[in-house]
Design an enzyme around this catalytic site. Structure first.
Site, PDB file in Angstrom:
ATOM      1  N   LYS A 114      -2.254  -9.715 -17.061  1.00 12.39           N
ATOM      2  CA  LYS A 114      -2.147 -10.609 -15.887  1.00 12.39           C
ATOM      3  C   LYS A 114      -1.943 -11.936 -16.663  1.00 12.39           C
ATOM      4  CE  LYS A 114      -3.416  -8.195 -11.849  1.00 12.39           C
ATOM      5  NZ  LYS A 114      -4.298  -8.224 -10.624  1.00 12.39           N
ATOM      6  N   LYS A 206       2.664   0.666 -14.136  1.00 12.58           N
ATOM      7  CA  LYS A 206       2.022   1.216 -12.842  1.00 12.58           C
ATOM      8  C   LYS A 206       2.605   0.461 -11.745  1.00 12.58           C
ATOM      9  CE  LYS A 206      -1.799  -1.959 -11.453  1.00 12.58           C
ATOM     10  NZ  LYS A 206      -1.512  -1.904  -9.816  1.00 12.58           N
ATOM     11  N   LYS A 209       1.816  -4.467  -7.021  1.00 15.43           N
ATOM     12  CA  LYS A 209       2.349  -5.531  -5.759  1.00 15.43           C
ATOM     13  C   LYS A 209       3.034  -6.443  -6.330  1.00 15.43           C
ATOM     14  CE  LYS A 209      -2.149  -5.318  -3.122  1.00 15.43           C
ATOM     15  NZ  LYS A 209      -3.421  -5.413  -3.798  1.00 15.43           N
TER      16      LYS A 209
END
Ligand code: ATP
Ligand code: MG
Length: 344
Positions: A114, A206, A209
């Site tokens: 992230k 993956k 969102k």
């Protein structure tokens, strides 16, 4: 010492709830209600570890809440609430910041992914995220945590934190009558054919969102046409479906779609392949679309209906927060005594 069995898990209100969240987490949440006391949390404190627009955050919090209810979680028998209404999460997280070691957090792959290349510019909260997650779970001394595969490493860290707290404060824990351990070593529940649903555009990433491409995921709010179109366009390879699981090796996109099908049909992947092995993707995708629409259609309808009454959703969260706080506050009082704080 035997701990009371309790389930805790959370979902971030970061927008675009998707099929991965549903199959990897929410479906499990629903099933566990039969056998455990469950606490399900909309983790808004986690969400702000990356920027969230204050004009959109309330809607996202209500959407996750509505998705829980629409999927079949009963907020009266169990607890649904949002994290920021129970201050004990942040309070316990601070204590865990002082228990966890920087070296442990440095190994967390979610932070690396992230934060990306610009790590110096990531928030301190994004780095400390796993300590807050440990606090979420351990504020309720939860014994079982259903999550997707991507959260496995954070759960291991939560166990390390619980263990170190139990060791560091062992004498104090014993002196206050809590036996040998105050916190349980939580069991992760990561099972079934869809613990890691992958992007429809890239079988090695993956489903997420935050993926810039909406084509990469099935959102819980997608209508039937969007679902059908996204599956038809989903990346595949030119070969027919194999007859056994070994035939899915090195075929990440095929593996992903078979996993989704298996989870929806409630069968192991091997059984799906026994039935559908040899089929071409055109016909397999048509069957998958049918299953997806049958399952997600009613949830979407209920989700939209619930969102029309935000005050009712807020009432669920207020009630759940009050009930959650009773448990968390009791834990926190005991933790303060164990650590040696003076309190009222
Ligand atoms: P974000 O990108 O904001 O982190 P997310 O899609 O990872 O969003 P979270 O709120 O972080 O969603 O995770 C909620 C739950 O959904 C967790 O239990 C997580 O493990 C699970 N989950 C998330 N993505 C997937 C996926 N692709 N497959 C299976 N489970 C998933
Ligand atoms: Mg996530």
């Amino acid at each position: 010492m035997a701990f009371k069995e309790r389930v805790f898990s959370g979902v971030q209100p970061t927008g675009n709830l998707h099929l991965g969240n549903y199959l990897g987490a929410i479906v499990k949440f629903v099933a566990l209600q039969e056998s455990y006391d469950c606490i399900y949390c909309v983790v808004d404190l986690h969400a702000i570890t990356v920027w969230q627009d204050p004009a959109e955050l309330p809607r996202n919090i209500r959407e996750v809440t509505a998705a829980f209810i629409a999927s079949g979680i009963d907020p009266r028998k169990h607890i649904i609430f949002n994290q920021s209404q129970v201050a004990e999460h942040a309070e316990l997280a601070w204590i865990f910041n002082c228990v966890a070691r920087i070296g442990w957090l440095n190994r967390m792959t979610q932070f690396k992914e992230k934060a990306g290349k610009d790590r110096e510019n990531a928030s301190v909260g994004l780095f400390a995220y796993p300590c807050l997650m440990a606090a979420d779970i351990l504020a309720y001394r939860a014994t079982h945590v259903p999550v997707g595969d991507d959260q496995k490493q954070h759960l291991e860290l939560a166990r390390d934190i619980a263990q170190k707290f139990n060791n560091d404060f062992g004498a104090s824990i014993g002196a206050r009558g809590h036996g040998e351990a105050f916190f349980p070593l939580t069991e992760p529940l990561i099972q079934g054919p869809a613990t890691r649903v992958m992007s429809l555009r890239d079988g090695t990433k993956k489903m997420s969102k935050s993926d810039a491409s909406d084509q990469s995921r099935i959102n819980l709010t997608d209508d039937d046409d969007a679902i059908a179109q996204k599956i038809r366009r989903a990346k595949t390879d030119p070969h027919p479906l194999p007859h056994d699981e070994a035939g899915l090796a090195e075929r990440p996109e095929a593996d992903n779609l078979v996993g989704i099908y298996a989870a929806l049909a409630g069968k192991p992947k091997a059984e799906v392949l026994r039935e559908l092995g040899g089929a071409q993707f055109v016909s397999f995708k048509a069957a998958l679309i049918e299953l997806l629409i049958a399952r997600l259609g009613p949830i979407r309808g209920e989700l939209k209906r619930l969102l029309q009454d935000p005050a009712a959703i807020d009432a669920v969260l207020a009630d759940g927060s009050a009930r959650a706080q009773e448990i968390a506050a009791e834990t926190m009082r005991a933790v303060k005594d164990i650590v040696g704080f003076v309190r009222r």
